[in-house]
Design a protein around this motif. Structure first.
Motif, PDB file in Angstrom:
ATOM      1  N   ARG A  80       0.861  -1.070  -0.041  1.00 27.03           N
ATOM      2  CA  ARG A  80      -0.083  -0.045   0.156  1.00 27.03           C
ATOM      3  C   ARG A  80       0.824   1.360   0.037  1.00 27.03           C
ATOM      4  O   ARG A  80       0.633   2.303  -0.781  1.00 27.03           O
ATOM      5  CB  ARG A  80      -0.768  -0.011   1.283  1.00 27.03           C
ATOM      6  CG  ARG A  80      -1.437   1.179   1.834  1.00 27.03           C
ATOM      7  CD  ARG A  80      -2.181   0.575   3.090  1.00 27.03           C
ATOM      8  NE  ARG A  80      -2.954   1.799   3.620  1.00 27.03           N
ATOM      9  CZ  ARG A  80      -4.202   1.651   3.333  1.00 27.03           C
ATOM     10  NH1 ARG A  80      -4.820   1.173   2.511  1.00 27.03           N
ATOM     11  NH2 ARG A  80      -4.692   2.842   3.831  1.00 27.03           N
ATOM     12  N   TYR A  81       1.972   1.229   0.799  1.00 26.16           N
ATOM     13  CA  TYR A  81       2.801   2.306   1.070  1.00 26.16           C
ATOM     14  C   TYR A  81       3.903   2.618  -0.515  1.00 26.16           C
ATOM     15  O   TYR A  81       4.140   3.797  -0.956  1.00 26.16           O
ATOM     16  CB  TYR A  81       3.496   2.379   2.133  1.00 26.16           C
ATOM     17  CG  TYR A  81       2.840   2.225   3.348  1.00 26.16           C
ATOM     18  CD1 TYR A  81       1.584   3.065   3.530  1.00 26.16           C
ATOM     19  CD2 TYR A  81       3.018   1.282   4.128  1.00 26.16           C
ATOM     20  CE1 TYR A  81       0.868   2.931   4.615  1.00 26.16           C
ATOM     21  CE2 TYR A  81       2.219   1.165   5.347  1.00 26.16           C
ATOM     22  CZ  TYR A  81       1.471   2.010   5.531  1.00 26.16           C
ATOM     23  OH  TYR A  81       0.248   1.806   6.655  1.00 26.16           O
ATOM     24  N   ARG A  82       4.290   1.315  -0.841  1.00 28.35           N
ATOM     25  CA  ARG A  82       5.054   1.276  -1.956  1.00 28.35           C
ATOM     26  C   ARG A  82       4.226   1.759  -3.206  1.00 28.35           C
ATOM     27  O   ARG A  82       4.901   2.469  -3.891  1.00 28.35           O
ATOM     28  CB  ARG A  82       5.651  -0.342  -2.245  1.00 28.35           C
ATOM     29  CG  ARG A  82       6.510  -0.277  -3.240  1.00 28.35           C
ATOM     30  CD  ARG A  82       7.190  -1.805  -3.425  1.00 28.35           C
ATOM     31  NE  ARG A  82       6.100  -2.497  -3.824  1.00 28.35           N
ATOM     32  CZ  ARG A  82       5.830  -3.580  -2.739  1.00 28.35           C
ATOM     33  NH1 ARG A  82       6.313  -3.815  -1.514  1.00 28.35           N
ATOM     34  NH2 ARG A  82       4.764  -4.421  -2.984  1.00 28.35           N
ATOM     35  N   SER A  85       3.752   5.642  -3.131  1.00 24.59           N
ATOM     36  CA  SER A  85       5.010   6.300  -3.619  1.00 24.59           C
ATOM     37  C   SER A  85       5.396   6.192  -4.843  1.00 24.59           C
ATOM     38  O   SER A  85       5.719   7.176  -5.713  1.00 24.59           O
ATOM     39  CB  SER A  85       5.962   5.721  -2.585  1.00 24.59           C
ATOM     40  OG  SER A  85       7.284   6.573  -2.842  1.00 24.59           O
ATOM     41  N   ILE A  86       5.500   4.986  -5.375  1.00 21.11           N
ATOM     42  CA  ILE A  86       5.650   4.896  -6.789  1.00 21.11           C
ATOM     43  C   ILE A  86       5.013   5.500  -7.861  1.00 21.11           C
ATOM     44  O   ILE A  86       5.187   6.231  -8.692  1.00 21.11           O
ATOM     45  CB  ILE A  86       5.831   3.349  -6.932  1.00 21.11           C
ATOM     46  CG1 ILE A  86       7.229   2.763  -6.427  1.00 21.11           C
ATOM     47  CG2 ILE A  86       6.213   3.078  -8.695  1.00 21.11           C
ATOM     48  CD1 ILE A  86       7.463   1.351  -6.554  1.00 21.11           C
ATOM     49  N   SER A  87       3.444   5.180  -7.702  1.00 16.99           N
ATOM     50  CA  SER A  87       2.541   5.944  -8.500  1.00 16.99           C
ATOM     51  C   SER A  87       2.462   7.376  -8.401  1.00 16.99           C
ATOM     52  O   SER A  87       2.385   8.032  -9.608  1.00 16.99           O
ATOM     53  CB  SER A  87       1.104   5.313  -8.096  1.00 16.99           C
ATOM     54  OG  SER A  87       0.372   5.768  -7.023  1.00 16.99           O
ATOM     55  N   THR A  88       2.552   8.037  -6.892  1.00 12.96           N
ATOM     56  CA  THR A  88       2.406   9.421  -7.318  1.00 12.96           C
ATOM     57  C   THR A  88       3.810  10.063  -7.940  1.00 12.96           C
ATOM     58  O   THR A  88       3.646  10.929  -8.942  1.00 12.96           O
ATOM     59  CB  THR A  88       2.414  10.085  -5.824  1.00 12.96           C
ATOM     60  OG1 THR A  88       3.432   9.440  -5.112  1.00 12.96           O
ATOM     61  CG2 THR A  88       1.164   9.639  -5.073  1.00 12.96           C
ATOM     62  N   ILE A  89       4.890   9.439  -7.552  1.00 14.56           N
ATOM     63  CA  ILE A  89       6.140  10.059  -8.603  1.00 14.56           C
ATOM     64  C   ILE A  89       6.392   9.614  -9.815  1.00 14.56           C
ATOM     65  O   ILE A  89       6.457  10.544 -10.662  1.00 14.56           O
ATOM     66  CB  ILE A  89       7.348   9.462  -7.615  1.00 14.56           C
ATOM     67  CG1 ILE A  89       7.658   9.873  -6.237  1.00 14.56           C
ATOM     68  CG2 ILE A  89       8.842   9.856  -8.329  1.00 14.56           C
ATOM     69  CD1 ILE A  89       8.668   9.643  -5.419  1.00 14.56           C
ATOM     70  N   SER A  90       5.571   8.590 -10.261  1.00 12.05           N
ATOM     71  CA  SER A  90       5.647   7.889 -11.600  1.00 12.05           C
ATOM     72  C   SER A  90       4.828   8.857 -12.442  1.00 12.05           C
ATOM     73  O   SER A  90       4.962   9.234 -13.793  1.00 12.05           O
ATOM     74  CB  SER A  90       5.269   6.786 -11.678  1.00 12.05           C
ATOM     75  OG  SER A  90       6.140   5.791 -11.120  1.00 12.05           O
ATOM     76  N   GLU A  91       3.801   9.415 -11.573  1.00  9.02           N
ATOM     77  CA  GLU A  91       2.591  10.370 -12.373  1.00  9.02           C
ATOM     78  C   GLU A  91       3.121  11.707 -12.371  1.00  9.02           C
ATOM     79  O   GLU A  91       2.457  12.747 -12.865  1.00  9.02           O
ATOM     80  CB  GLU A  91       1.233  10.296 -11.643  1.00  9.02           C
ATOM     81  CG  GLU A  91       0.773   8.827 -12.091  1.00  9.02           C
ATOM     82  CD  GLU A  91      -0.404   8.524 -11.149  1.00  9.02           C
ATOM     83  OE1 GLU A  91      -0.853   9.407 -10.177  1.00  9.02           O
ATOM     84  OE2 GLU A  91      -0.822   7.241 -10.992  1.00  9.02           O
ATOM     85  N   SER A  98       4.948  13.526  -2.673  1.00  7.03           N
ATOM     86  CA  SER A  98       4.892  12.225  -2.599  1.00  7.03           C
ATOM     87  C   SER A  98       4.942  11.340  -1.277  1.00  7.03           C
ATOM     88  O   SER A  98       4.310  10.633  -0.834  1.00  7.03           O
ATOM     89  CB  SER A  98       5.451  11.279  -3.576  1.00  7.03           C
ATOM     90  OG  SER A  98       5.472  10.076  -3.481  1.00  7.03           O
ATOM     91  N   ALA A  99       6.032  11.924  -0.694  1.00  8.71           N
ATOM     92  CA  ALA A  99       6.613  11.662   0.583  1.00  8.71           C
ATOM     93  C   ALA A  99       5.348  12.029   1.745  1.00  8.71           C
ATOM     94  O   ALA A  99       5.296  11.549   2.652  1.00  8.71           O
ATOM     95  CB  ALA A  99       7.847  12.001   1.039  1.00  8.71           C
ATOM     96  N   ALA A 100       5.013  13.286   1.507  1.00 12.51           N
ATOM     97  CA  ALA A 100       4.199  13.837   2.473  1.00 12.51           C
ATOM     98  C   ALA A 100       2.696  13.068   2.482  1.00 12.51           C
ATOM     99  O   ALA A 100       2.018  12.621   3.308  1.00 12.51           O
ATOM    100  CB  ALA A 100       3.697  15.213   2.036  1.00 12.51           C
ATOM    101  N   GLU A 101       2.254  12.461   1.270  1.00 13.34           N
ATOM    102  CA  GLU A 101       1.191  11.819   1.230  1.00 13.34           C
ATOM    103  C   GLU A 101       1.209  10.267   1.554  1.00 13.34           C
ATOM    104  O   GLU A 101       0.407   9.705   2.227  1.00 13.34           O
ATOM    105  CB  GLU A 101       0.838  11.516  -0.448  1.00 13.34           C
ATOM    106  CG  GLU A 101       0.264  12.597  -1.134  1.00 13.34           C
ATOM    107  CD  GLU A 101      -0.118  12.399  -2.461  1.00 13.34           C
ATOM    108  OE1 GLU A 101      -0.788  11.233  -2.880  1.00 13.34           O
ATOM    109  OE2 GLU A 101      -0.139  13.254  -3.427  1.00 13.34           O
ATOM    110  N   VAL A 102       2.463   9.620   1.509  1.00 14.55           N
ATOM    111  CA  VAL A 102       2.765   8.256   2.042  1.00 14.55           C
ATOM    112  C   VAL A 102       2.973   8.682   3.618  1.00 14.55           C
ATOM    113  O   VAL A 102       2.183   7.875   4.450  1.00 14.55           O
ATOM    114  CB  VAL A 102       4.176   7.988   1.548  1.00 14.55           C
ATOM    115  CG1 VAL A 102       4.495   6.526   2.489  1.00 14.55           C
ATOM    116  CG2 VAL A 102       3.990   7.662   0.277  1.00 14.55           C
ATOM    117  N   SER A 108      -2.376   8.121   9.380  1.00 14.87           N
ATOM    118  CA  SER A 108      -3.684   7.352   9.168  1.00 14.87           C
ATOM    119  C   SER A 108      -4.040   5.970   9.565  1.00 14.87           C
ATOM    120  O   SER A 108      -4.790   5.611  10.336  1.00 14.87           O
ATOM    121  CB  SER A 108      -4.586   7.654   7.971  1.00 14.87           C
ATOM    122  OG  SER A 108      -5.696   7.119   7.844  1.00 14.87           O
ATOM    123  N   ASP A 109      -2.845   5.203   8.956  1.00 19.81           N
ATOM    124  CA  ASP A 109      -3.300   3.786   9.288  1.00 19.81           C
ATOM    125  C   ASP A 109      -2.592   3.632  10.930  1.00 19.81           C
ATOM    126  O   ASP A 109      -3.299   2.554  11.718  1.00 19.81           O
ATOM    127  CB  ASP A 109      -1.982   3.035   8.521  1.00 19.81           C
ATOM    128  CG  ASP A 109      -2.670   2.792   7.089  1.00 19.81           C
ATOM    129  OD1 ASP A 109      -4.045   3.300   6.889  1.00 19.81           O
ATOM    130  OD2 ASP A 109      -2.155   2.452   6.272  1.00 19.81           O
TER     131      ASP A 109
END
Length: 138
Positions: A80-82, A85-91, A98-102, A108-109
């Protein structure tokens, strides 16, 4: 030596012009795009007498290594975290966004009891250690 540096820059030019075709390629290309201005400014401040050619070579090599190390460092994150991280940066998201979103997802978790704080701390420490070990080659 100059021919070797020209060759390296030529190869880099071809690599950059090639269309990224995997998620990892997209991640690395976006990471490099995001970090290059910051690193360029940092190197220029630390070494103001550096030629433009040398500056570009240092920034190019360092950002490529950083991107590869970053991708490698999150390999052991829970999916879920990987993936986030990968999708936000890839996009095309900025690395810091991205780091802030993760981080927000992890927080939250933790609050929901989905993951323990100790596990998150361990994940972050492991990722930092992987980056440090990977970057030692510079």
């Amino acid at each position: 030596m100059q021919k070797l540096m020209l060759f390296v820059l030529l190869i880099y030019g071809f690599a950059v012009s090639a269309e990224p075709n995997t998620t990892k390629d997209l991640y690395i290309a976006s990471y490099i795009k995001s970090m290059t201005p910051l690193l360029r400014k940092n190197v220029m401040n630390r070494m103001p007498d550096l030629s433009l050619k040398d500056l570009n070579l240092i920034v190019t090599n360092t950002t490529e290594q950083m991107a590869d190390c970053s991708y490698y460092s999150i390999a052991d994150y829970p999916e879920r975290y990987r993936n986030l991280s990968i999708s936000t940066i890839s996009e095309g998201a900025n690395v810091f966004e991205s780091a802030a979103e993760v981080e927000a997802l992890m927080q939250s978790d933790i609050e929901a009891g989905t993951i323990a704080l100790e596990k998150v701390v361990s994940l972050l420490e492991d990722a930092s250690e992987k980056v440090a070990l990977c970057m030692e080659g510079l």
